[in-house]
Design an enzyme around this catalytic site. Structure first.
Site, PDB file in Angstrom:
ATOM      1  N   TYR A  59      85.442  43.729   5.769  1.00  0.00           N
ATOM      2  CA  TYR A  59      84.169  43.057   6.090  1.00  0.00           C
ATOM      3  C   TYR A  59      84.310  43.429   7.538  1.00  0.00           C
ATOM      4  CZ  TYR A  59      84.018  39.848   2.236  1.00  0.00           C
ATOM      5  OH  TYR A  59      84.343  39.408   0.874  1.00  0.00           O
ATOM      6  N   SER A 198      78.909  34.426  -3.899  1.00  0.00           N
ATOM      7  CA  SER A 198      77.428  34.336  -4.106  1.00  0.00           C
ATOM      8  C   SER A 198      76.949  33.359  -5.039  1.00  0.00           C
ATOM      9  CB  SER A 198      77.038  35.734  -4.932  1.00  0.00           C
ATOM     10  OG  SER A 198      77.080  36.834  -4.029  1.00  0.00           O
ATOM     11  N   PRO A 199      77.799  31.718  -4.783  1.00  0.00           N
ATOM     12  CA  PRO A 199      77.199  30.867  -5.496  1.00  0.00           C
ATOM     13  C   PRO A 199      75.826  30.425  -5.468  1.00  0.00           C
ATOM     14  CG  PRO A 199      78.068  30.188  -3.470  1.00  0.00           C
ATOM     15  CD  PRO A 199      78.227  31.591  -3.600  1.00  0.00           C
ATOM     16  N   ALA A 201      73.639  33.019  -5.243  1.00  0.00           N
ATOM     17  CA  ALA A 201      72.935  34.325  -5.726  1.00  0.00           C
ATOM     18  C   ALA A 201      72.449  35.057  -4.921  1.00  0.00           C
ATOM     19  CB  ALA A 201      72.010  34.295  -6.935  1.00  0.00           C
ATOM     20  N   GLN A 202      73.176  35.255  -3.449  1.00  0.00           N
ATOM     21  CA  GLN A 202      72.586  35.809  -2.245  1.00  0.00           C
ATOM     22  C   GLN A 202      71.439  35.082  -1.583  1.00  0.00           C
ATOM     23  OE1 GLN A 202      72.623  39.846  -2.342  1.00  0.00           O
ATOM     24  NE2 GLN A 202      75.054  40.038  -2.303  1.00  0.00           N
ATOM     25  N   GLY A 203      70.992  33.792  -2.169  1.00  0.00           N
ATOM     26  CA  GLY A 203      69.892  33.001  -1.477  1.00  0.00           C
ATOM     27  C   GLY A 203      68.548  32.910  -2.534  1.00  0.00           C
ATOM     28  N   LEU A 205      68.418  31.316  -5.230  1.00  0.00           N
ATOM     29  CA  LEU A 205      68.481  29.757  -5.605  1.00  0.00           C
ATOM     30  C   LEU A 205      68.100  28.829  -4.681  1.00  0.00           C
ATOM     31  CD1 LEU A 205      71.859  29.926  -7.945  1.00  0.00           C
ATOM     32  CD2 LEU A 205      69.512  30.427  -8.596  1.00  0.00           C
ATOM     33  N   GLY A 207      65.380  28.991  -3.327  1.00  0.00           N
ATOM     34  CA  GLY A 207      63.996  28.967  -3.461  1.00  0.00           C
ATOM     35  C   GLY A 207      63.012  29.505  -2.205  1.00  0.00           C
TER      36      GLY A 207
END
Length: 323
Positions: A59, A198-199, A201-203, A205, A207
């Site tokens: 990273y 990614s809980p 999903a990279q944003g 979810l 909305g």
């Protein structure tokens, strides 16, 4: 904050902090973020009871580790610090050398969790775990973990190490539930841990995005989930997330995180671009989803069928070229 029920010297928080974005140009946050905001996020996380901090040598080519280590400072002893080796040639001497380098960048004498960032198809786990075992014997590494491993390979790594491989860090969210097939049952039965990256999903979810408002940074722009067709397909799932969120006076992102960590063997490591976002993520640990809410979210997730894999490649390339 809530914590995993697993035997480790430092408790592992159910919501951790992923630090891929610290010092990584691909996220586009800039030097101001790396030099100030990232440190503020870390310090606030500790105040709120976050103990799990996850980074990796790759990273920002080591910058993430340096930023995280400097930000923790004297708080280091109160957290569960995790980093990862990039498994280019993960034979024992390389594993040992890379662990020392990571510890130096982090400014620590102990890596609470040292993970193999992914399976190497040409190097056996036996070769890698010889290095991990040596690191445990000299006290530089507490627990060993893996990332993106199948269940069979996770078990093989554990057999090679001769003791538990505590965790497997994998993609897990309402948009990607593959770990439920075998990794989660194994972790629950064997007192092991699944670390969900990614809980959100990279944003997706959260909305925040739709066909007319697609993400700009390179990481998300390369993710097929953010293709216009997939954003349309996600609408129903976002609607259900918002309905449940309204019932809890929460946000869609918080409910998505609460769904992930409802499983007793799972901890999540969302990133954060601001202190406020971090605070929102941490607050998700206090949300108690009812059985009906959990089932409704899971059912909406089942109906979300994004275009992925080879079928999505031409559209992703076209989307990148248009930017």
């Amino acid at each position: 904050m809530r914590y995993l029920d697993v035997d480790t010297p430092t408790r592992i928080s159910k919501i951790g902090l992923g630090t891929w974005q610290f010092g990584s140009k691909e996220w586009g946050y800039g030097d101001g973020y790396a030099g100030s905001v990232a440190r503020d996020i870390v310090r606030r996380a500790v105040e709120l009871g976050v103990t799990l901090f996850d980074t990796a040598e790759v990273y920002g080519l080591g910058r993430s580790e340096r930023i995280l280590g400097e930000a923790l400072g004297a708080r280091r002893d109160s957290v569960f610090l995790a980093t990862k080796i990039l498994p280019v040639l993960p034979i024992a001497p390389v594993v040992e050398q890379r662990a020392v380098a990571s510890a130096n960048r982090l400014g620590t004498r102990l890596l609470d969790l040292y993970q193999v960032h992914g399976p190497n198809p040409l190097v056996s786990d036996a070769a890698t775990m010889r290095g991990m075992s040596a690191l445990q014997r000299v006290g530089l590494v507490g627990e060993v973990g893996v990332s993106n491993y199948s269940l069979a390979r996770w078990r093989a790594a554990e057999e090679a190490l001769g003791t538990r491989v505590l965790s497997n860090q994998v993609r897990y969210s309402l948009a990607d539930r593959a770990p439920e097939k075998d990794l989660l049952p194994f972790a629950a039965a064997a007192d092991r841990v699944v670390i969900a990256y990614s809980p959100l999903a990279q944003g997706l979810l959260s909305g925040r995005y739709d066909r007319s408002n697609r993400p700009a940074n390179r990481v998300r722009a390369s993710n097929p989930l953010f293709l216009p067709e997939n954003l349309d397909r996600a609408n129903e799932l976002i609607v259900v997330l918002r309905e449940v969120a309204d019932a809890h006076q929460a946000t869609a992102a918080q409910v998505a995180l609460a769904w992930v960590i409802r499983h007793p063997a799972v901890t999540a490591i969302p990133g954060a671009s601001t202190v406020e976002q971090l605070e929102g993520n941490v607050a998700a640990a206090d949300i108690d989803l009812s059985d009906d809410e959990y089932a409704a979210l899971s059912a909406a997730s089942d109906r979300f069928r994004p275009v992925t894999g080879r079928a999505a490649i031409p559209a992703v390339v076209r989307a990148r070229l248009r930017r």
